[in-house]
Design an enzyme around this catalytic site. Structure first.
Site, short mmCIF file in Angstrom:
data_model
loop_
_atom_site.label_atom_id
_atom_site.label_comp_id
_atom_site.label_asym_id
_atom_site.label_seq_id
_atom_site.Cartn_x
_atom_site.Cartn_y
_atom_site.Cartn_z
N HIS A 105 1.10 -1.06 0.03
CA HIS A 105 0.05 0.11 -0.10
C HIS A 105 0.69 1.14 0.22
O HIS A 105 -0.09 2.19 -0.64
CB HIS A 105 -0.49 -0.03 1.03
CG HIS A 105 -2.19 -1.34 1.13
ND1 HIS A 105 -3.02 -0.96 -0.04
CD2 HIS A 105 -1.80 -2.42 1.53
CE1 HIS A 105 -4.01 -2.04 -0.11
NE2 HIS A 105 -3.00 -3.37 1.45
N GLU A 106 2.13 1.32 0.44
CA GLU A 106 3.02 1.83 -0.32
C GLU A 106 3.49 2.85 -1.27
O GLU A 106 3.54 3.12 -1.88
CB GLU A 106 4.04 2.36 1.03
CG GLU A 106 3.61 2.12 2.54
CD GLU A 106 3.60 3.68 2.87
OE1 GLU A 106 3.68 4.95 2.36
OE2 GLU A 106 2.84 4.01 4.36
N SER A 107 3.92 1.46 -1.98
CA SER A 107 4.72 1.50 -3.31
C SER A 107 3.86 0.40 -4.27
O SER A 107 5.04 0.99 -4.90
CB SER A 107 5.84 1.51 -2.59
OG SER A 107 6.75 0.18 -2.40
#
Length: 204
Positions: A105-107
């Site tokens: 979900h970050e990258s």
């Protein structure tokens, strides 16, 4: 991600920008260190803390490898990245599935990702945060995962191993979690926690 370059934890400080991993919007909060403290905080979601016990670790690693092979984690099938996740998980006693979920979900598993506010790499470390964690090259997957996992460990320690609050703090900063006595009432952070935990508990 929360910046770490100030010694005080909750006192008012000059505002700084935190990225929202979902849509590139920014939040502001006071910078503070990620000290390893024990804080009793009410979790508004009612989610029970989840910790990794040593006797469960090998089974968790085996399950994680199996799911990685199916692609459910959303992380690119990269054996080196998987190895770095497992190494960091064991070193800091953090569930590898949680690390994978944060990366997703970050990258989206892109080691070269840079957010509109400057967060970098797989776990989207802000430059000052990366420096404080000893990360010299945030785009190096091994260093980035090592630093991001170390930060997750500090947040789990601060919030008594409460996964929901640690994930909220990863997005909005531990000061905001303490200020609001739980997950901050920011739509971006609430969605982030929901998405990360959904992947953590159900997909990976």
């Amino acid at each position: 991600m929360q910046k770490l370059n100030q010694p005080a934890a909750i006192h008012p400080k000059p505002k700084t920008t935190v990225k929202n991993s979902q849509n590139g919007h920014a939040l502001t909060h006071s910078p503070e260190t990620a000290r390893i403290d024990q804080h009793q905080v009410t979790d508004r979601t009612g989610q029970q803390p989840k910790t990794v016990r040593k006797h469960q670790y090998q089974a968790t690693v085996q399950r994680t490898h199996q799911h990685q092979a199916t692609g459910h984690s959303g992380i690119r099938r990269n054996s080196k990245i998987n190895t770095y996740i497992m190494e960091a998980a064991e070193k800091y006693n953090v569930d590898p599935k949680l690390i994978q979920s944060v990366i997703k979900h970050e990258s989206g598993g892109n080691a070269n990702s840079t957010s509109p506010v400057g967060a970098q790499g797989l776990m989207q470390l802000m430059p000052d945060t990366a420096k404080a964690l000893g990360v010299t090259n945030p785009y190096d997957p091994k260093q980035n995962i090592e630093g991001g996992t170390k930060y997750l460990r500090s947040l789990l320690d601060q919030f008594n191993n409460n996964t929901s609050l640690a994930v909220a703090a990863y997005n909005a900063g531990p000061g905001n979690v303490r200020k609001f006595g739980g997950i901050p009432p920011f739509k971006e952070t609430q969605n982030y926690v929901k998405n990360v935990l959904s992947t953590y508990y159900h997909e990976i």
